[in-house]
Design an enzyme around this catalytic site. Structure first.
Site, PDB file in Angstrom:
ATOM      1  N   LYS A   9       0.825  -1.207   0.000  1.00 28.51           N
ATOM      2  CA  LYS A   9       0.000   0.000   0.000  1.00 28.51           C
ATOM      3  C   LYS A   9       0.865   1.264   0.000  1.00 28.51           C
ATOM      4  CE  LYS A   9      -3.896  -2.247   2.403  1.00 28.51           C
ATOM      5  NZ  LYS A   9      -4.852  -2.137   3.544  1.00 28.51           N
ATOM      6  N   TYR A  49     -12.206  -2.832  -3.502  1.00 36.21           N
ATOM      7  CA  TYR A  49     -12.763  -2.926  -2.145  1.00 36.21           C
ATOM      8  C   TYR A  49     -14.294  -2.961  -2.139  1.00 36.21           C
ATOM      9  CZ  TYR A  49      -8.257  -2.231   0.230  1.00 36.21           C
ATOM     10  OH  TYR A  49      -6.977  -2.380   0.739  1.00 36.21           O
ATOM     11  N   PHE A  57     -15.879   3.072   7.044  1.00 36.01           N
ATOM     12  CA  PHE A  57     -14.518   3.499   6.700  1.00 36.01           C
ATOM     13  C   PHE A  57     -14.239   3.454   5.199  1.00 36.01           C
ATOM     14  CE2 PHE A  57     -14.357  -1.036   7.808  1.00 36.01           C
ATOM     15  CZ  PHE A  57     -13.735  -1.588   6.682  1.00 36.01           C
ATOM     16  N   ARG A  85      -1.658 -14.523   3.998  1.00 34.25           N
ATOM     17  CA  ARG A  85      -2.489 -13.894   5.046  1.00 34.25           C
ATOM     18  C   ARG A  85      -1.835 -14.072   6.426  1.00 34.25           C
ATOM     19  NH1 ARG A  85      -6.870 -10.493   3.857  1.00 34.25           N
ATOM     20  NH2 ARG A  85      -7.798 -11.189   5.817  1.00 34.25           N
ATOM     21  N   THR A  91      -5.547  -7.642  10.599  1.00 36.06           N
ATOM     22  CA  THR A  91      -5.876  -6.390   9.903  1.00 36.06           C
ATOM     23  C   THR A  91      -5.444  -5.176  10.719  1.00 36.06           C
ATOM     24  OG1 THR A  91      -7.762  -7.486   8.885  1.00 36.06           O
ATOM     25  CG2 THR A  91      -7.771  -5.074   8.875  1.00 36.06           C
ATOM     26  N   ARG A 102       2.496  -6.857   9.250  1.00 34.60           N
ATOM     27  CA  ARG A 102       1.823  -5.729   9.913  1.00 34.60           C
ATOM     28  C   ARG A 102       2.338  -5.557  11.341  1.00 34.60           C
ATOM     29  NH1 ARG A 102      -4.006  -7.471   7.404  1.00 34.60           N
ATOM     30  NH2 ARG A 102      -4.038  -6.063   5.602  1.00 34.60           N
ATOM     31  N   ASN A 112      -1.968   0.001   7.071  1.00 38.70           N
ATOM     32  CA  ASN A 112      -1.501  -1.312   7.541  1.00 38.70           C
ATOM     33  C   ASN A 112      -0.654  -2.038   6.486  1.00 38.70           C
ATOM     34  OD1 ASN A 112      -3.530  -2.078   5.836  1.00 38.70           O
ATOM     35  ND2 ASN A 112      -4.646  -3.336   7.313  1.00 38.70           N
ATOM     36  N   HIS A 115      -2.012  -5.496   1.447  1.00 37.24           N
ATOM     37  CA  HIS A 115      -3.266  -6.200   1.171  1.00 37.24           C
ATOM     38  C   HIS A 115      -2.930  -7.576   0.601  1.00 37.24           C
ATOM     39  CE1 HIS A 115      -7.189  -7.239  -0.519  1.00 37.24           C
ATOM     40  NE2 HIS A 115      -6.501  -7.672  -1.558  1.00 37.24           N
ATOM     41  N   GLU A 126      -9.618 -10.106  -7.926  1.00 39.29           N
ATOM     42  CA  GLU A 126      -8.713  -8.983  -7.662  1.00 39.29           C
ATOM     43  C   GLU A 126      -7.551  -8.944  -8.659  1.00 39.29           C
ATOM     44  OE1 GLU A 126      -7.578  -9.391  -3.548  1.00 39.29           O
ATOM     45  OE2 GLU A 126      -9.615  -8.992  -2.840  1.00 39.29           O
TER      46      GLU A 126
END
Ligand code: IDP
Ligand code: MG
Length: 138
Positions: A9, A49, A57, A85, A91, A102, A112, A115, A126
């Site tokens: 990100k 998203y 949010f 993951r 998250t 993270r 964070n 993704h 995606e």
């Protein structure tokens, strides 16, 4: 071979930690199948998203993910989705274990760092939002 979409990100680029993160996936044994730097349009971010459209949010999330360039990549390998993951951690970085990405690089739920797709169906959807079939090297 299983594939998953990772986004480093905007905060990962601002912080200058992309190399360290990519290194973890390569060390783990994943192959890079595609990689590009891109600044998302709001439309592309909203597609990515879409499952969060109704969340409070959502607007803030789209603002952040479009704020500056990110690195999109597809990695391939055994259990790529579940393994990445786990490597990412929770998250909310406050709940992410030390040793996870993270847990080691982030403090804020919005910033964070990374993704990763959460299922085969979302990975397929995606990946198509970022890469054409021709851009995937497997
Ligand atoms: P994930 O990235 O771990 O899959 P999701 O629940 O899919 O988490 O949420 C997508 C992204 O939305 C998160 O990575 C995080 O950056 C952001 N987000 C999730 N919950 C909140 C929140 O309560 N406030 C602000 N941003 C949030
Ligand atoms: Mg998610």
């Amino acid at each position: 071979m299983e594939k998953t979409l990772l986004l480093l990100k905007p905060d990962a680029i601002v912080k200058g930690v992309c190399g360290q993160i990519i290194d973890r996936f390569e060390k783990r044994g994943f192959k890079i199948a595609a990689i590009k730097m891109v600044q998302l349009t709001r439309k592309q971010a909203e597609i990515h998203y879409y499952e969060h459209t109704d969340k409070p949010f959502f607007h803030e999330l789209v603002d952040f993910i479009t704020s500056s360039p990110l690195i999109a990549m597809v990695i391939a390998g055994e259990n790529a989705i579940k393994a990445s993951r786990f490597m990412m951690g929770s998250t909310n970085p406050i709940d992410a274990a030390a040793g996870t990405i993270r847990g080691d690089f982030a403090l804020n739920i919005r910033k964070n760092i990374i993704h990763g797709s959460d299922s085969l169906i979302s990975a397929e959807r995606e990946i198509k939002n970022f890469f054409t079939e021709k851009e995937l090297y497997l």
